[in-house]
Design a protein around this motif. Structure first.
Motif, mmCIF file in Angstrom:
data_model
loop_
_atom_site.group_PDB
_atom_site.id
_atom_site.type_symbol
_atom_site.label_atom_id
_atom_site.label_comp_id
_atom_site.label_asym_id
_atom_site.label_seq_id
_atom_site.Cartn_x
_atom_site.Cartn_y
_atom_site.Cartn_z
ATOM 1 N N THR A 185 3.014 -4.729 2.960
ATOM 2 C CA THR A 185 2.943 -3.423 3.624
ATOM 3 C C THR A 185 3.497 -3.513 5.036
ATOM 4 O OG1 THR A 185 1.001 -2.832 2.312
ATOM 5 C CG2 THR A 185 1.381 -1.579 4.339
ATOM 6 N N HIS B 186 0.321 4.416 2.145
ATOM 7 C CA HIS B 186 0.345 4.382 3.615
ATOM 8 C C HIS B 186 1.422 5.349 4.114
ATOM 9 C CE1 HIS B 186 0.290 3.030 7.725
ATOM 10 N NE2 HIS B 186 -0.704 2.186 7.453
ATOM 11 N N VAL C 251 -8.045 0.662 -1.295
ATOM 12 C CA VAL C 251 -7.250 0.099 -0.203
ATOM 13 C C VAL C 251 -7.487 0.925 1.061
ATOM 14 C CG1 VAL C 251 -4.935 -0.447 0.619
ATOM 15 C CG2 VAL C 251 -5.491 -0.730 -1.798
ATOM 16 N N THR D 112 -0.700 -1.747 8.293
ATOM 17 C CA THR D 112 -1.443 -2.804 7.615
ATOM 18 C C THR D 112 -2.396 -2.157 6.618
ATOM 19 O OG1 THR D 112 -2.750 -4.814 7.949
ATOM 20 C CG2 THR D 112 -3.352 -2.904 9.266
ATOM 21 N N CYS D 113 -3.107 -2.946 5.864
ATOM 22 C CA CYS D 113 -4.090 -2.438 4.920
ATOM 23 C C CYS D 113 -5.130 -3.516 4.664
ATOM 24 C CB CYS D 113 -3.444 -1.990 3.612
ATOM 25 S SG CYS D 113 -2.572 -3.300 2.712
ATOM 26 N N ASP D 114 -6.249 -3.120 4.088
ATOM 27 C CA ASP D 114 -7.339 -4.054 3.803
ATOM 28 C C ASP D 114 -8.120 -3.519 2.617
ATOM 29 O OD1 ASP D 114 -9.036 -6.189 3.987
ATOM 30 O OD2 ASP D 114 -9.485 -5.913 6.116
ATOM 31 N N ALA E 145 0.866 -1.183 0.000
ATOM 32 C CA ALA E 145 0.000 0.000 0.000
ATOM 33 C C ALA E 145 0.899 1.228 0.000
ATOM 34 C CB ALA E 145 -0.916 -0.006 1.213
ATOM 35 N N LEU F 130 -6.289 1.922 4.692
ATOM 36 C CA LEU F 130 -5.010 1.941 5.396
ATOM 37 C C LEU F 130 -5.235 1.894 6.902
ATOM 38 C CD1 LEU F 130 -3.344 4.788 3.294
ATOM 39 C CD2 LEU F 130 -3.272 2.316 2.881
ATOM 40 N N SER G 137 -2.096 -7.667 2.951
ATOM 41 C CA SER G 137 -1.379 -6.643 3.718
ATOM 42 C C SER G 137 0.051 -7.028 4.062
ATOM 43 C CB SER G 137 -2.135 -6.353 5.021
ATOM 44 O OG SER G 137 -2.179 -7.511 5.841
#
Length: 686
Positions: A284, A243, A448, A438-440, A240, A450, A281
């Protein structure tokens, strides 16, 4: 030479237009010897000077006070103080000296006429048409002189010299609400909040004080968060890039590469079997553990200043693997972190294995790139048979990283084996996860989202942590080759685990050679840099075998030595009698005393002796012979602990001081002693 008083001045200085304002409340005077003798008789102490000047103030008319001071017999000179952008706390005091360069080809007689017309006296002929001069009673003030000279067509450069108190802010480690959650950087043994679970804490029984990688201590030793010129390549399934941890200052990510798609799209999107998108994730989080930029919450990586080369590798083929590592090498990676592996225990192909050898040997302009590989997780495997390290982590030129937890215990999920090189703090068993980025997948299914998590872990987290520490190590000593990096890491590791966990050579299949210790690693790297005069010899020995950097344990010139006072003395592989005996010393033997650990002296790599049977002798002060000598030509010159203004000031030299020069850095800094550097532009070779 009288003239209209100038309150503001704008002129060229250092290649830019500098605007100064004359202070209305402060001035500076330079006293002669009689003033110091009077002060001594009165028992008074003068206020702190700026170089050879004393700052005086007046709430009313500073001009009148300055004129009155100039008339006093013990005042040698008086001058107005100039301020940058009117800031009273940043005074610039004209010393009376100027630097002047005439245009190429200017007639020498005309040059002298220009100087004489302003009553200037030559202090130094710097080169053809270049002079350091000083004002005389017949001259305008130095700022006026500079302005008039810059209007002269014969003059290329005219700059007054200023004295100012240097700004030396003490380095302070980052702070923030969640800084304590990053226990892997510094473990206090206390409870910590969870970043992604509101009003939740991890209790103190999940922590052991000191069960960490000593990263915050390493920052304090370096006085920085690492060298921004260093680059860590992270090879993973996607990132990501928006981020804050990865974006940083906007220039943190360089040379991104999607190996499979042959483009720069390294996003964390993957397409599922049903055609829908998902976000992974993993990459990242790994990149942020290694080099996450500091944010307001106090979350950051091990080497926050390092740049990131993000390489997306979401298909494992010989060609794509080679492409990923080749991209890292060709784009100047200093360190590589890879937390990927095959789903089943298979070896790397000969083609890939041979290329990784090339990266380890030929990257970084022939110094080699240190490659950190995650050992792998899910141990024991589904068939309940413990799985050893395989594929990338088994490569002999790589650094295989297993996991330990917040209680300094091995993480039972970690794969293990004879190629395990070190363990690094991560989650596991009764320990706590790592706080990082992290990310999703966003709620719209296309973007995305963050965020942060306190639940990252596995050897996937341990490997980038070690890679970030390697960047700190290279901050302390940028000249190390890959073999020396491995040897320094091995020497600096902490032996954790139960008695008998390590074999006679100091190795454990579960812990490698021990748990990561960033502080000791950067100290050892720095000592090698100092003792070798800023260079490091080549090391052709085994990367994983015994021995030390360059064949002998580096000992700075000031390292003390000790003499054995017992009839014989056991040398052990660690700092306690629980460690194996590796050899014996006889009475009268003299050894280097590199550091004291728990009542034991470390005398070499993996060699410790009880301090009770060592008589400490005088430190050795031997130093390499200086190749040149130099004279300080500025009024004062700061001495720093390393070759840039980012390093701490350790001393100050006065004008005319003669120093030995042992080496010169690429940026023009001279090393004049152990951990003592000065800027070469203020040194005249004699």
């Amino acid at each position: 030479m009288a003239g209209k008083k100038v309150q503001k001045a704008t002129f060229s200085y250092g290649g830019v237009q500098l605007s100064l304002t004359k202070s209305k409340t402060s001035a500076a005077v330079q006293y002669n010897g009689a003033h110091a003798r009077k002060a001594a008789r009165r028992g008074t102490v003068a206020p702190p000077p700026v170089q050879i000047f004393e700052v005086v103030t007046s709430k009313r008319s500073i001009d009148k006070k300055l004129d009155a001071l100039r008339a006093q017999p013990d005042v040698a000179a008086g001058t107005h103080i100039w301020l940058v952008e009117g800031q009273e706390d940043a005074p610039f005091i004209p010393t009376g000296n100027l630097y002047i360069e005439f245009v190429p080809g200017a007639d020498e007689r005309k040059q002298i006429d220009v100087l004489e017309n302003l009553g200037l006296s030559i202090k130094e002929i710097v080169g053809p048409g270049a002079y350091r001069v000083s004002v005389t009673p017949q001259s305008p003030n130095p700022v006026k002189c500079a302005i008039q000279l810059q209007r002269n067509k014969l003059v290329a450069i005219a700059e007054p010299e200023f004295a100012a108190t240097p700004v030396m802010p003490a380095f302070s480690t980052p702070a923030g609400r969640f800084i304590a959650t990053q226990w892997h950087l510094e473990n206090s043994g206390q409870s910590i909040p969870a970043i992604d679970v509101p009003n939740s804490v991890y209790a103190a029984n999940h922590f052991k004080r000191g069960a960490d990688a000593k990263v915050r201590e390493a920052w304090n030793f370096l006085g920085s968060l690492g060298n921004p010129a260093l680059k860590i390549a992270v090879i993973d399934t996607g990132f990501a890039t928006d981020h804050p941890q990865l974006r940083g200052d906007g220039a943190k990510i360089i040379h991104p590469r999607n190996v499979a798609a042959q483009n720069t799209d390294v996003s964390p999107f993957v397409r599922m079997g049903n055609g829908a998108f998902a976000v992974i994730s993993h990459g990242t989080s790994c990149a942020a553990v290694a080099a996450g930029a500091p944010d307001i919450q106090g979350i950051l990586g091990a080497a926050p200043n390092a740049r990131l080369i993000l390489i997306k590798l979401d298909v494992l083929t010989d060609e794509s693997i080679k492409g990923a590592f080749e991209h890292a090498m060709l784009n100047g990676a200093d360190v590589i972190s890879c937390s990927l592996g095959y789903p089943k225990p298979v070896p790397l192909s000969t083609y890939v294995s041979n290329f990784l050898k090339k990266v380890a040997a030929e990257g970084r302009s022939g110094r080699g790139i240190a490659m950190f590989f995650a050992a792998g997780n899910a141990n024991p495997a589904s068939n309940n048979v413990p799985r050893q390290v395989s594929d990338f982590a088994a490569h002999p030129e790589g650094i295989c990283v297993t996991a330990s937890n917040s209680l300094d215990q091995r993480s039972s999920y970690s794969f293990y084996g004879p190629t395990a090189f070190l363990c690094a703090p991560s989650n596991g068993d009764q320990g706590v996860g790592i706080t990082t980025a992290t990310c999703d997948l966003g709620q719209d299914g296309r973007s995305v989202a963050l965020g942060y998590t306190s639940g990252f872990g596995g050897t996937s987290s341990a490997a980038p942590l070690a890679a970030g520490v390697c960047a700190l190590l290279l901050t302390a000593n940028p000249n190390l080759n890959s073999a020396q990096i491995k040897n320094i890491l091995r020497q600096s590791l902490d032996k954790i685990g139960p008695p008998g966990a390590y074999d006679p050579s100091g190795h454990s299949d579960f812990y490698g050679y021990g748990r990561l210790n960033a502080l000791r690693a950067v100290q050892l790297a720095a000592s090698l840099y100092s003792s070798s005069g800023g260079t490091t010899g080549s090391s052709t020995g085994s990367n994983t075998g015994g021995g030390s950097v360059g064949g002998s344990t580096p000992a700075p010139p000031s390292t003390p030595r000790g003499k054995v006072v017992s009839n014989f003395l056991n040398v052990r592989s660690g700092p306690s009698t629980a460690y194996a005996i590796v050899k014996k010393l006889d009475k009268g033997d003299v050894v280097n005393l590199l550091e004291k650990v728990s009542g034991f002296w470390r005398i070499a790599a993996g060699q410790f002796v009880s301090a009770d049977y060592i008589q400490v002798l005088s430190a050795i002060s031997g130093a390499p012979a200086a190749s040149r000598r130099g004279k300080v030509i500025s009024n004062f010159l700061n001495v720093r602990s390393g070759p840039s203004t980012a390093y701490q000031q350790v001393a100050r030299l006065d004008k005319g001081k003669i120093v030995n020069i042992y080496e010169t850095s690429r940026d023009g800094w001279h090393r004049i002693g152990t951990n003592q550097w000065v800027l070469g532009s203020y040194i005249q070779i004699v």
